[in-house]
Design an enzyme around this catalytic site. Structure first.
Site, PDB file in Angstrom:
ATOM      1  N   HIS A 175       0.882  -1.247   0.039  1.00 29.23           N
ATOM      2  CA  HIS A 175      -0.007  -0.088  -0.132  1.00 29.23           C
ATOM      3  C   HIS A 175       0.952   1.217   0.099  1.00 29.23           C
ATOM      4  O   HIS A 175       2.025   1.454   0.830  1.00 29.23           O
ATOM      5  CB  HIS A 175      -0.945   0.002   1.286  1.00 29.23           C
ATOM      6  CG  HIS A 175      -2.040  -0.871   1.087  1.00 29.23           C
ATOM      7  ND1 HIS A 175      -2.628  -1.810   2.183  1.00 29.23           N
ATOM      8  CD2 HIS A 175      -2.691  -1.407  -0.231  1.00 29.23           C
ATOM      9  CE1 HIS A 175      -3.682  -2.282   1.839  1.00 29.23           C
ATOM     10  NE2 HIS A 175      -3.768  -2.125   0.292  1.00 29.23           N
ATOM     11  N   GLU A 178       1.535   3.733   3.018  1.00 22.47           N
ATOM     12  CA  GLU A 178       1.958   3.148   4.368  1.00 22.47           C
ATOM     13  C   GLU A 178       3.644   3.349   4.404  1.00 22.47           C
ATOM     14  O   GLU A 178       4.357   2.356   4.356  1.00 22.47           O
ATOM     15  CB  GLU A 178       1.477   1.789   4.651  1.00 22.47           C
ATOM     16  CG  GLU A 178      -0.140   2.018   4.631  1.00 22.47           C
ATOM     17  CD  GLU A 178      -0.685   0.749   4.326  1.00 22.47           C
ATOM     18  OE1 GLU A 178      -0.002  -0.432   4.575  1.00 22.47           O
ATOM     19  OE2 GLU A 178      -2.072   0.665   4.107  1.00 22.47           O
ATOM     20  N   ARG A 231      -3.042   4.844  -2.309  1.00 19.49           N
ATOM     21  CA  ARG A 231      -3.181   3.357  -1.732  1.00 19.49           C
ATOM     22  C   ARG A 231      -2.724   2.400  -2.760  1.00 19.49           C
ATOM     23  O   ARG A 231      -2.056   1.240  -2.543  1.00 19.49           O
ATOM     24  CB  ARG A 231      -4.155   3.229  -1.056  1.00 19.49           C
ATOM     25  CG  ARG A 231      -4.476   1.716  -0.552  1.00 19.49           C
ATOM     26  CD  ARG A 231      -6.000   1.655  -0.014  1.00 19.49           C
ATOM     27  NE  ARG A 231      -6.471   0.392   0.161  1.00 19.49           N
ATOM     28  CZ  ARG A 231      -6.468  -0.407   1.447  1.00 19.49           C
ATOM     29  NH1 ARG A 231      -5.835   0.176   2.204  1.00 19.49           N
ATOM     30  NH2 ARG A 231      -6.734  -1.685   1.415  1.00 19.49           N
ATOM     31  N   HIS A 302       2.234  -3.532   6.733  1.00 23.33           N
ATOM     32  CA  HIS A 302       1.249  -2.459   6.600  1.00 23.33           C
ATOM     33  C   HIS A 302       1.364  -1.534   7.811  1.00 23.33           C
ATOM     34  O   HIS A 302       1.788  -1.602   8.737  1.00 23.33           O
ATOM     35  CB  HIS A 302      -0.117  -3.094   6.432  1.00 23.33           C
ATOM     36  CG  HIS A 302      -0.552  -4.011   5.193  1.00 23.33           C
ATOM     37  ND1 HIS A 302      -1.337  -3.622   4.315  1.00 23.33           N
ATOM     38  CD2 HIS A 302       0.223  -4.954   4.782  1.00 23.33           C
ATOM     39  CE1 HIS A 302      -1.074  -4.348   3.418  1.00 23.33           C
ATOM     40  NE2 HIS A 302      -0.461  -5.412   3.695  1.00 23.33           N
ATOM     41  N   GLU A 379       0.193  -4.762  11.065  1.00 22.33           N
ATOM     42  CA  GLU A 379      -0.097  -3.419  10.963  1.00 22.33           C
ATOM     43  C   GLU A 379       0.613  -2.737  11.903  1.00 22.33           C
ATOM     44  O   GLU A 379       0.281  -2.869  13.289  1.00 22.33           O
ATOM     45  CB  GLU A 379      -1.638  -3.183  11.332  1.00 22.33           C
ATOM     46  CG  GLU A 379      -2.542  -3.956  10.237  1.00 22.33           C
ATOM     47  CD  GLU A 379      -2.920  -3.171   8.907  1.00 22.33           C
ATOM     48  OE1 GLU A 379      -2.453  -2.083   8.800  1.00 22.33           O
ATOM     49  OE2 GLU A 379      -3.769  -3.676   8.133  1.00 22.33           O
TER      50      GLU A 379
HETATM   51  O1  0X9 Z   1      -7.194  -4.040   4.207  1.00 20.86           O
HETATM   52  C1  0X9 Z   1      -6.172  -4.147   4.157  1.00 20.86           C
HETATM   53  O2  0X9 Z   1      -5.640  -4.426   3.203  1.00 20.86           O
HETATM   54  C2  0X9 Z   1      -5.069  -4.244   5.125  1.00 20.86           C
HETATM   55  N1  0X9 Z   1      -5.277  -2.981   6.227  1.00 20.86           N
HETATM   56  S1  0X9 Z   1      -4.714  -1.305   5.638  1.00 20.86           S
HETATM   57  O3  0X9 Z   1      -5.279  -0.465   6.595  1.00 20.86           O
HETATM   58  N2  0X9 Z   1      -3.064  -1.510   5.705  1.00 20.86           N
HETATM   59  O4  0X9 Z   1      -5.092  -1.347   4.276  1.00 20.86           O
HETATM   60  C3  0X9 Z   1      -5.570  -5.263   6.171  1.00 20.86           C
HETATM   61  C4  0X9 Z   1      -5.057  -6.681   5.421  1.00 20.86           C
HETATM   62  C5  0X9 Z   1      -5.409  -7.922   5.932  1.00 20.86           C
HETATM   63  N3  0X9 Z   1      -4.919  -9.139   5.305  1.00 20.86           N
HETATM   64  C6  0X9 Z   1      -5.587  -9.682   4.294  1.00 20.86           C
HETATM   65  N4  0X9 Z   1      -6.564  -9.213   3.650  1.00 20.86           N
HETATM   66  N5  0X9 Z   1      -5.363 -10.865   3.735  1.00 20.86           N
HETATM   67 ZN    ZN Z   2      -2.052  -1.673   4.046  1.00 22.58          ZN
END
Ligand code: 0X9
Ligand code: ZN
Length: 425
Positions: A175, A178, A231, A302, A379
């Site tokens: 992303h 980040e 993002r 992340h 995270e």
């Molecule tokens: O939503 C996401 O992709 C992640 N959170 S973020 O705020 N960094 O965008 C969480 C990802 C969790 N993992 C998977 N979806 N496998």
């Molecule tokens: Zn992320």
């Protein structure tokens, strides 16, 4: 000197073009924490994000949303809050101010050297990577993941002190916004190669590290040059003028299942027209698949929220067969980080149980499709003070936590027999 009408028009045009050419500004954009208790409240709030210029989702968990709201939309926002009886707490008053402070600190710091007192650009990270690779030729090796949509090379570094070590893959900055993730990944690389601390030496030398500091290279460059809040990837869509796909919804594992990604190209969680549509995701999938027998652990970096998230993301109905172990390993990370003087707390659990259903993410794909049975999304800091614009002063504390956390995580994996060789030497 008098300006003629025509020169004024030319001047205005220049200002306009320059203005349009500069980075996107977030003057007086606020970020709010919104506590909700029912799905109709959540749905009404999320509906606002269809207006992309004015409302952007920063974070979502089971009972809370963090939403960035533009100054032109405050009135509409207040109306929805009244209608839903949702309480709001403004935690960032002016996103632009935070962005400017972040870069201000960068320019005040000694910019001639690569370091961790400011966020580095892709060009700086790559130059540093070249230096590191030539300074430690015995134990480092470059690997090329592939090319991005805009034809940048996605680079990784392998650090190996011994053949036959258990393998740990770190994917970072999938992303774009980040930034703490690539800052942490590069700090870890540096520690693994230069630290004289016994614990760090043992961590570095007893594992084979495959680290990709910036996976979403196009998005990362765009977030530095044009839009700090970007993002997604940068590949245009055939059916919309909106650009980019959420790369963490584009992996070929339960792709788009259970509403775990959006099919609307303008959304932040757009899963793409098909799985692996993004060259970056196709490339990393092929690369990881080619070395999967050497990998015991997958970590996807992340921000933000301070969480260790394990599979599954695509469903809350089922749990992986080693879910208890995954929680025990995550607990080891969280306990170790909490014990540091910073006292930072991390929570853990599956993606779908702690956050939301999200399909096609790295850690699910690695777990489900590549048999990498220890697989997390981490995270990093914080929990909603600065969010994605974590000031550079926190880079080192965050990275120290990651180091201690990963060390504890791997110790626990060892104890639970997850670090055995998966191939013959
Ligand atoms: O939503 C996401 O992709 C992640 N959170 S973020 O705020 N960094 O965008 C969480 C990802 C969790 N993992 C998977 N979806 N496998
Ligand atoms: Zn992320």
């Amino acid at each position: 000197m008098q300006l003629s009408g025509i020169s004024i028009i030319i001047l205005l045009c220049v200002v306009l073009v320059r203005g349009l050419d500069g980075p996107i500004r977030y003057d007086n954009y606020g970020v709010y924490k919104l506590k909700y208790s029912s799905s109709w409240q959540r749905n009404l709030l999320l509906k606002l994000t269809e207006e992309h210029d004015n409302f952007r989702l920063w974070h979502e968990s089971k009972d809370e949303l963090h939403m960035m709201v533009g100054p032109k939309a405050i009135w509409k926002f207040q109306q929805v809050l009244q209608k839903t009886h949702v309480k709001s707490d403004l935690f960032i008053k002016n996103v632009q101010e935070l962005i400017e402070n972040e870069t201000d600190i960068s320019t005040r710091a000694d910019t001639s050297e690569f370091g961790w007192t400011r966020y580095n650009t892709l060009e700086e990270i790559e130059k540093w990577l070249d230096e590191i690779l030539s300074a430690y030729p015995e134990v480092t090796e470059e690997f090329i993941v592939g090319q991005s949509y805009e034809n940048r090379t996605i680079r990784g570094i392998k650090i190996s002190y011994n053949t036959g070590n258990p393998g740990v893959f770190i994917e970072s900055n999938i992303h774009a916004r980040e930034w703490i993730t690539s800052a942490t990944a590069t700090w870890l690389i540096n520690q693994f190669l230069t630290s004289e601390d016994e614990m760090i030496r043992s961590l570095a030398e007893n594992h084979d590290w495959y680290i990709v500091p910036v996976l979403n290279v196009d998005g990362f460059v765009y977030s530095h040059e044009k839009d700090r809040m970007w993002r997604k990837t940068r590949q245009p869509s055939d059916k919309s003028s909106c650009i980019g796909v959420d790369p963490n919804r584009n992996f070929d594992s339960h792709w788009m299942e259970n509403g775990g990604a959006s099919d609307e190209p303008c959304d932040e969680t757009y899963g793409g027209p098909y799985a692996n549509s993004e060259p970056e995701i196709k490339a990393i999938s092929e690369y990881v698949a080619s070395i999967k027998d050497k990998l015991n652990v997958m970590l996807a970096f992340h921000s933000y929220s301070q969480l260790l998230l394990s599979p599954y993301g695509h469903t809350e109905e089922e749990e992986p067969e080693n879910y208890d172990d995954l929680n025990e390993v995550a607990k080891a990370y969280a306990d170790a980080v909490l014990a540091l003087p910073y006292g930072t707390s991390y929570n853990y659990g599956s993606v779908a149980s702690v956050l939301y259903v999200a399909s096609g993410g790295t850690n699910d794909w690695a777990y489900n499709e590549q048999n990498i049975s220890i697989s997390y999304t981490i995270e990093f800091r914080d929990q909603g003070k600065y969010g994605f614009i974590l000031p550079p002063a926190y880079i080192v504390p965050n990275a120290e936590e990651a180091l201690i956390g990963i060390s504890a995580l791997l110790d626990k994996c060892q104890e639970l027999n997850y670090l055995e060789l998966k191939y013959t030497l």
